[in-house]
Design an enzyme around this catalytic site. Sequence first.
Site, PDB file in Angstrom:
ATOM      1  N   ASP A   1      31.493  40.398  33.576  1.00  0.00           N
ATOM      2  CA  ASP A   1      31.910  41.065  32.316  1.00  0.00           C
ATOM      3  C   ASP A   1      30.919  40.703  31.215  1.00  0.00           C
ATOM      4  OD1 ASP A   1      34.370  38.730  31.095  1.00  0.00           O
ATOM      5  OD2 ASP A   1      33.003  38.487  32.776  1.00  0.00           O
TER       6      ASP A   1
ATOM      7  N   TYR B   1      37.690  44.232  37.586  1.00  0.00           N
ATOM      8  CA  TYR B   1      36.377  43.854  37.036  1.00  0.00           C
ATOM      9  C   TYR B   1      35.238  44.693  37.605  1.00  0.00           C
ATOM     10  CZ  TYR B   1      37.885  39.791  34.289  1.00  0.00           C
ATOM     11  OH  TYR B   1      38.437  38.972  33.329  1.00  0.00           O
TER      12      TYR B   1
ATOM     13  N   GLU C   1      35.053  25.878  35.249  1.00  0.00           N
ATOM     14  CA  GLU C   1      34.188  25.477  34.130  1.00  0.00           C
ATOM     15  C   GLU C   1      34.399  23.995  33.797  1.00  0.00           C
ATOM     16  OE1 GLU C   1      34.447  27.079  29.805  1.00  0.00           O
ATOM     17  OE2 GLU C   1      32.886  28.247  30.840  1.00  0.00           O
TER      18      GLU C   1
ATOM     19  N   ASP D   1      28.654  35.745  35.368  1.00  0.00           N
ATOM     20  CA  ASP D   1      29.891  36.509  35.197  1.00  0.00           C
ATOM     21  C   ASP D   1      29.537  37.997  35.128  1.00  0.00           C
ATOM     22  OD1 ASP D   1      32.402  34.764  33.142  1.00  0.00           O
ATOM     23  OD2 ASP D   1      31.559  34.340  35.142  1.00  0.00           O
TER      24      ASP D   1
ATOM     25  N   PHE E   1      30.412  38.441  40.857  1.00  0.00           N
ATOM     26  CA  PHE E   1      31.685  38.729  41.509  1.00  0.00           C
ATOM     27  C   PHE E   1      32.411  39.800  40.710  1.00  0.00           C
ATOM     28  CE2 PHE E   1      32.286  35.228  44.599  1.00  0.00           C
ATOM     29  CZ  PHE E   1      31.152  34.487  44.296  1.00  0.00           C
ATOM     30  N   ALA E   2      32.960  40.807  41.431  1.00  0.00           N
ATOM     31  CA  ALA E   2      33.708  41.880  40.750  1.00  0.00           C
ATOM     32  C   ALA E   2      34.919  42.220  41.605  1.00  0.00           C
ATOM     33  CB  ALA E   2      32.820  43.102  40.552  1.00  0.00           C
TER      34      ALA E   2
HETATM   35  O1  48C Z   1      35.975  39.562  39.410  1.00  0.00           O
HETATM   36  C1  48C Z   1      36.892  39.061  38.758  1.00  0.00           C
HETATM   37  N1  48C Z   1      38.122  39.649  38.731  1.00  0.00           N
HETATM   38  C2  48C Z   1      39.164  39.143  38.012  1.00  0.00           C
HETATM   39  O2  48C Z   1      40.258  39.721  38.057  1.00  0.00           O
HETATM   40  C3  48C Z   1      38.947  37.954  37.265  1.00  0.00           C
HETATM   41  C4  48C Z   1      37.696  37.353  37.284  1.00  0.00           C
HETATM   42  N2  48C Z   1      36.693  37.901  38.039  1.00  0.00           N
HETATM   43  C5  48C Z   1      35.381  37.264  38.128  1.00  0.00           C
HETATM   44  O3  48C Z   1      35.458  35.921  37.635  1.00  0.00           O
HETATM   45  C6  48C Z   1      34.368  38.003  37.263  1.00  0.00           C
HETATM   46  O4  48C Z   1      33.067  37.849  37.807  1.00  0.00           O
HETATM   47  C7  48C Z   1      34.478  37.240  35.950  1.00  0.00           C
HETATM   48  O5  48C Z   1      33.262  37.366  35.203  1.00  0.00           O
HETATM   49  C8  48C Z   1      34.663  35.795  36.469  1.00  0.00           C
HETATM   50  C9  48C Z   1      35.465  34.851  35.540  1.00  0.00           C
HETATM   51  N3  48C Z   1      35.208  35.067  34.171  1.00  0.00           N
HETATM   52  C10 48C Z   1      36.186  35.681  33.398  1.00  0.00           C
HETATM   53  O6  48C Z   1      37.201  36.118  33.796  1.00  0.00           O
HETATM   54  C11 48C Z   1      35.890  35.746  31.926  1.00  0.00           C
HETATM   55  N4  48C Z   1      34.438  35.840  31.773  1.00  0.00           N
HETATM   56  C12 48C Z   1      36.441  34.496  31.285  1.00  0.00           C
END
Ligand code: 48C
Length: 305
Positions: A164, A77, A254, A162, A72-73
């Site tokens: 990131d 992100y 989580e 994830d 997911f992005a």
């Molecule tokens: O795609 C997003 N956008 C955001 O603004 C916040 C989270 N995310 C998705 O959720 C990303 O795929 C992130 O990897 C995941 C939640 N994980 C995190 O935010 C950090 N790894 C804690």
Amino acid sequence: MVMSKIEILYTKAESNSEFVLLYKQPSVLVGRTDVVSVTPWLAPIVWVKTFDPTLINFIYKQQNITIATTVFALGKYTRFLKDFLESAEQYYFVGFRVHYYLFTDQPEAVPDVKLSEEHQLTVRKVPSMDRWQDISMGRMGILEKLTKSELDNDTDYIFCLDVDTKFYGPWGAETLGRLVGVIHPWFYDYKRTKFQYERRPESQAFIPVEEGDYYYTAAAFGGTVQEVYKLTKTCREQQSIDAAKSIEAIWHEESHLNKYLLYNKPSKLLSPEYLWRHIDIRRKHVKMIRLSHVAKNNAEVRLNN
Ligand code: 48C
């Protein structure tokens, strides 16, 4: 006349039209002793040097499998997609059929990354959300729908990752299994009383201090499509029950994932090699980093804090 190994190999190949693999003899007495590689319920805990990647990949390559992989992005992100996808193409299930499902609110921001011919990418537009907690938790409902009825029926396994993050080492068939949990890179050496489980009894994610096996990360999990459907459905349901009472678990999806995997034990656990904190952090037992969180300035990249 002494035949070389390779000649024996090809001779066998001609005879039974099978390609046989020669590999180091396994031992029941000699192996890695600095880490535990099996849980009390006899699920493997995967660490480098506790398995033969060539052998395992060879075995699974015979099975003509497809691995779905979701990421997911949303919001800012999208900036992590290029490194995620490019590094995945270098290390993630190389030579296997992989179908990436990329969920984003900005399809136009998806970078053009060259994929190997067995890998394909489907972009799915999803609505933006204005809290990162909602984006993170909202993944469970979207994954529930995907695994319920939207995957081709020749998809055998799925991993949810994830974005990131970045790959730095091989991630292969050793990770496949019915229900796969990944040990969180911060808490693998903590006592269960110190795990950051949800401790409020009124939350559906509640785990009492005297319970708990491991602390699993929600940044990576997987298994068969059917098992991941059950996991994501349960997490989505429990999140909704909490939300109706204006409760949000301490670590969002989580916390619900940890509750689920406590009472639905994973059939395989991946060591923190498979989701590390940061490439520059080294710890004695983590002899290889395969996937790692990337540095990000939460304040800058998240919509709210
Ligand atoms: O795609 C997003 N956008 C955001 O603004 C916040 C989270 N995310 C998705 O959720 C990303 O795929 C992130 O990897 C995941 C939640 N994980 C995190 O935010 C950090 N790894 C804690």
